[in-house]
Write a protein that holds these residues in place. Structure first.
Motif, short mmCIF file in Angstrom:
data_model
loop_
_atom_site.label_atom_id
_atom_site.label_comp_id
_atom_site.label_asym_id
_atom_site.label_seq_id
_atom_site.Cartn_x
_atom_site.Cartn_y
_atom_site.Cartn_z
N ALA B 281 0.83 -1.21 0.00
CA ALA B 281 0.00 0.00 0.00
C ALA B 281 0.86 1.26 0.00
O ALA B 281 0.78 2.08 -0.91
CB ALA B 281 -0.93 -0.02 1.21
N ILE B 282 1.72 1.38 1.03
CA ILE B 282 2.60 2.56 1.04
C ILE B 282 3.78 2.37 0.11
O ILE B 282 4.47 3.33 -0.21
CB ILE B 282 3.13 2.87 2.47
N ASP B 283 4.02 1.13 -0.31
CA ASP B 283 5.21 0.83 -1.12
C ASP B 283 4.82 -0.17 -2.19
O ASP B 283 5.04 -1.35 -2.03
CB ASP B 283 6.32 0.30 -0.21
N ASP B 284 4.21 0.30 -3.28
CA ASP B 284 4.10 1.70 -3.63
C ASP B 284 2.81 1.94 -4.40
O ASP B 284 2.77 2.71 -5.35
CB ASP B 284 5.33 2.11 -4.44
N ALA B 285 1.72 1.26 -3.98
CA ALA B 285 0.44 1.54 -4.62
C ALA B 285 0.13 3.02 -4.53
O ALA B 285 -0.36 3.64 -5.49
CB ALA B 285 -0.68 0.72 -3.96
N SER B 286 0.44 3.63 -3.38
CA SER B 286 0.13 5.05 -3.22
C SER B 286 0.93 5.91 -4.20
O SER B 286 0.41 6.92 -4.70
CB SER B 286 0.40 5.49 -1.78
N GLY B 287 2.15 5.51 -4.51
CA GLY B 287 2.97 6.30 -5.43
C GLY B 287 2.43 6.28 -6.84
O GLY B 287 2.37 7.32 -7.52
N VAL B 288 2.03 5.09 -7.31
CA VAL B 288 1.46 5.05 -8.67
C VAL B 288 0.13 5.78 -8.69
O VAL B 288 -0.23 6.46 -9.66
CB VAL B 288 1.32 3.60 -9.20
N ALA B 289 -0.59 5.69 -7.56
CA ALA B 289 -1.90 6.33 -7.48
C ALA B 289 -1.78 7.86 -7.47
O ALA B 289 -2.51 8.56 -8.18
CB ALA B 289 -2.62 5.86 -6.21
N ILE B 290 -0.86 8.37 -6.67
CA ILE B 290 -0.68 9.83 -6.55
C ILE B 290 -0.30 10.43 -7.89
O ILE B 290 -0.89 11.43 -8.33
CB ILE B 290 0.42 10.14 -5.50
N THR B 291 0.67 9.81 -8.57
CA THR B 291 1.16 10.41 -9.81
C THR B 291 0.14 10.31 -10.93
O THR B 291 -0.03 11.26 -11.71
CB THR B 291 2.50 9.75 -10.22
N ALA B 292 -0.59 9.19 -10.98
CA ALA B 292 -1.62 9.06 -12.02
C ALA B 292 -2.78 10.02 -11.74
O ALA B 292 -3.31 10.65 -12.67
CB ALA B 292 -2.12 7.63 -12.09
N ALA B 293 -3.16 10.14 -10.47
CA ALA B 293 -4.29 11.04 -10.14
C ALA B 293 -3.94 12.48 -10.46
O ALA B 293 -4.78 13.25 -10.94
CB ALA B 293 -4.64 10.88 -8.66
N ALA B 294 -2.69 12.87 -10.21
CA ALA B 294 -2.27 14.24 -10.51
C ALA B 294 -2.26 14.47 -12.03
O ALA B 294 -2.73 15.51 -12.52
CB ALA B 294 -0.89 14.50 -9.92
N ALA B 295 -1.72 13.50 -12.77
CA ALA B 295 -1.70 13.64 -14.23
C ALA B 295 -3.12 13.74 -14.78
O ALA B 295 -3.39 14.50 -15.73
CB ALA B 295 -0.96 12.47 -14.86
#
Lengths: 454, 454
Positions: B281-295
């Motif tokens: 979850a923190i490593d690293d579903a959240s990272g792919v999620a944050i960057t895709a959501a921002a894009a």
């Protein structure tokens, strides 16, 4: 002027010297600096570790306890054995097979039945709580793996454990009666770690024990998320514990002999057995340590009026069997008061009493000695814990020193119950509270034994 | 008076309506209310769960990602595969045999060698850190099981991971060279739970991989306590992972096409693979999620000047292999700037940049857009993470949005890395920060591609 000053400086020391040997305030404050409880907790969790009721490790713990209690100077140190129905953990693995294959973290409940060695794979039927399972028609459950959620949250006094604990105590038996193949519950832990929370379950007489396991909270969340999504779920479980027939358990007993045998015994203690997943630090190495360290404070200060009996119970975790054995064996002996420490080692925040009328004057003295430790007077509903509760129910005076349980169920009955969870400062506050209580109760001039009341 | 009031009330709306489509402040504030990142994190951790590099689960995650990114409206969604050296976890059990028999909780390090199936039992030799192991004569280590402690503590910026991580990266290879049978280390977690912390180790070329495992902190404490007591210790280990030869991994790529192909690509992302113990979850579903959501925030507001390329890397955990594969394949394409989110989902507290001179004006604009989110300007040392770091080292502009890592290593690489560890409000703050950054960088009028600088 110089002489006057010296006299003033000497005054407190003279007053201290003139105080009785069991001055509650003085012993309480000395106990705050004592590390006996820490050493017992550290020793038991390190040198023995897990000590399941009826296991060789519990037997080693009894031997360790005898040696430790003797070395601390206690008298009449002895083991009183009794038999229990043995149970041993086996393999335990679980996985969601469909719709989203992945492992789940779980652990068998005490006295769980077993799956076949190769496991079971079946559709899951989920219920939010025991009442919903109870209300379900059997054909909704038959041949399936049951899941039951629960809503337990942490409370300072631990009161929700009794209420929400029904999911562990009763749901497996209900599920078996309705023909379930196995059951997984959301465990009773209040943490969010993948360390599931065990504890005994009960199958009603005549009900076949089925495999019954607790999921960690993150795993229960995962299952509930998928269920909420409406997708049919299949689970696979391999859970192979065994009922192993009679095993020997035992209580370890030690005494601080009193000067007045007719005044009755003050019986205190905790339990020596632990669940097998952790090293039983908060449950209950700390309890045996706190009560023994407090009794030692009294012993080292001089002979109390009443005999203090320290009991480190066996087999508490599987139904308070050590407490029952002690009561059956000793019920003819006059007991003046009883109290157990079995709720971790965070600070005592409240004291509760359940006293016979003749013992009523104790309350004010306890209040005076305990309030400097930040301990409030409760509402008068002491239980004396799982092991000494039978005495209170039979009319003996009971005194509880209630620990703050806000984080107790984060740790309790899990692999996380290890020494690092004990805060030495709070542990010492516990010892101070127990010491003050013993100084008062073991020396009280009142007649405390119920049957001997004037 | 009435009319005047209306005009005043209307003024802000008129101003908003007149703002450009990628106004950083406006998009930033809208992103705080968007749940796209939460849904991606929840979906990936629930519907896929653990997704070890090279595993069938990682392949399922790629398919899931393609479907998700297409459904969000991204263009040019595709998988770029590459091969990795496969490794699979086996059994893993450990116990202290003497002086105090009890189990310990441990987990194999990535690329650990194996014990025989029946395990190894040998005396333990303990070292406080890697330097002490390095300095030890081989005959002190030969035929033994090595223990190495470490002193890692949590830091807000995660900086101690690199320093203290040597115990995981190097100690197993050193122990093998000195003839050790196996090695256990105090894992790099900063928590006190029985959920040990995995991660790759490296055996130098020519060095035989031995079984190498990490203990949870309570278990490492236990071993160090017994060692400090001076008692000889024997350990038993069954650790049976396997190197399984080449396996397929891959990166998933999606784009928000820009209006000016000559302006270079803004490449952002996180990694899709996770360790096998938790659900990543923190490593690293959240990272792919944050960057895709921002894009997606940028995409939905209109066409940016530069193409934004969102990359969900494979096989980051086993050495940044997805990042290396991407760099090798795409190094001829002009990249304007890069940034990875791979440090959980707690709030962004600092931004760091490493910019070419022509890109220097970005800093002030980033500062203005990010400070309302409580994000401070750093000292100018962006790395762009494990996967996009090669670009920064090759001269591409790098921008880091640094998450608060105070509790990151409590969870990272353990079974505890599950969805409940994500705070939706802090996750949204991350998306807002990335959105503001993209609005600025993807539309900057400056020439950002290094080779194209005037």
């Amino acid at each position: 002027m110089q002489i006057q000053r010296l006299a003033l400086l000497a005054l407190p020391f003279l007053l201290v010297a003139a105080a009785p040997p069991h001055d509650p305030a003085k012993l309480r404050d000395a106990a705050l600096k004592d590390d006996t409880a820490w050493k017992i907790t550290e020793g038991l969790t390190t040198e023995i570790g897990p000590r399941l009721a009826g296991s060789p490790e519990e037997a080693r713990a009894r031997d360790w306890a005898v040696q430790k209690l003797k070395s601390l100077g206690f008298k009449n140190v002895r083991i009183e054995t009794f038999d229990i129905p043995g149970w041993e953990r086996g393999e335990e693995r679980g996985a969601i097979v469909a719709p989203y294959p992945q492992p789940v973290a779980l652990t068998a409940l005490g006295y769980s039945g077993a799956t076949p060695p190769q496991g079971v794979e079946a559709p899951l039927v989920a219920f939010p709580n025991v009442a919903a399972l109870q209300a379900a028609p059997a054909d909704q459950v038959k041949g399936k793996i049951v899941y039951v959620g629960n809503e337990m949250r942490a409370t300072q006094d631990g009161s929700s454990y009794g209420y929400f604990g029904a999911v562990r105590r009763s749901a497996p038996s209900i599920a078996s009666q309705k023909g379930a193949l196995a059951i997984v519950i959301r465990g009773l832990g209040t943490d969010s770690h993948r360390v599931p929370h065990t504890g005994t379950t009960n199958f009603e007489p005549g009900v076949t024990p089925i495999a019954a396991a607790a999921l960690s909270n993150p795993d229960a969340d995962q299952i509930e998320r998928i269920v909420a999504d409406g997708k049919p779920m299949t689970l696979r479980l391999v859970i192979t514990p065994r009922a192993v027939g009679p095993r020997q358990s035992g209580n370890v007993i030690a005494e601080v002999p009193g000067s007045d045998p007719s005044a009755g015994i003050v019986a205190i203690g905790g339990h020596l057995d632990s669940w097998d997943l952790g090293t039983g630090a908060i449950d209950d190495a700390s309890g045996v340590a706190i009560t023994a360290a407090a009794a030692k404070q009294i012993m080292d200060a001089g002979r109390p009026r009443r005999t203090i009996r320290v009991i480190w119970f066996g087999s508490e975790e599987i139904g308070g069997l050590g407490g029952r054995a002690y009561f059956e064996r000793h019920k003819a002996e006059p007991h003046a008061a009883v109290g157990e420490s079995d709720f971790g080692a965070d600070r005592v925040w409240r004291f509760e009493t359940k006293l016979n009328p003749a013992a009523a004057p104790l309350v004010g003295r306890l209040e005076a000695a305990l309030s400097p430790l930040g301990i409030a007077k409760g509402s008068g509903s002491a239980s004396a814990g799982a092991d000494l509760g039978p005495w209170v129910r039979a009319g003996t005076n009971g005194i509880d020193l209630d620990q703050d349980g806000s984080r107790y169920f984060d740790i309790h009955h899990t692999a996380d119950d290890t020494l690092d969870k004990i805060d030495p400062a709070q542990l010492a506050q516990n010892v101070a509270a127990w010491t003050a209580m013993l100084a008062i109760v073991a020396n009280a001039p009142e007649t405390l034994v119920a049957g001997a009341r004037e």
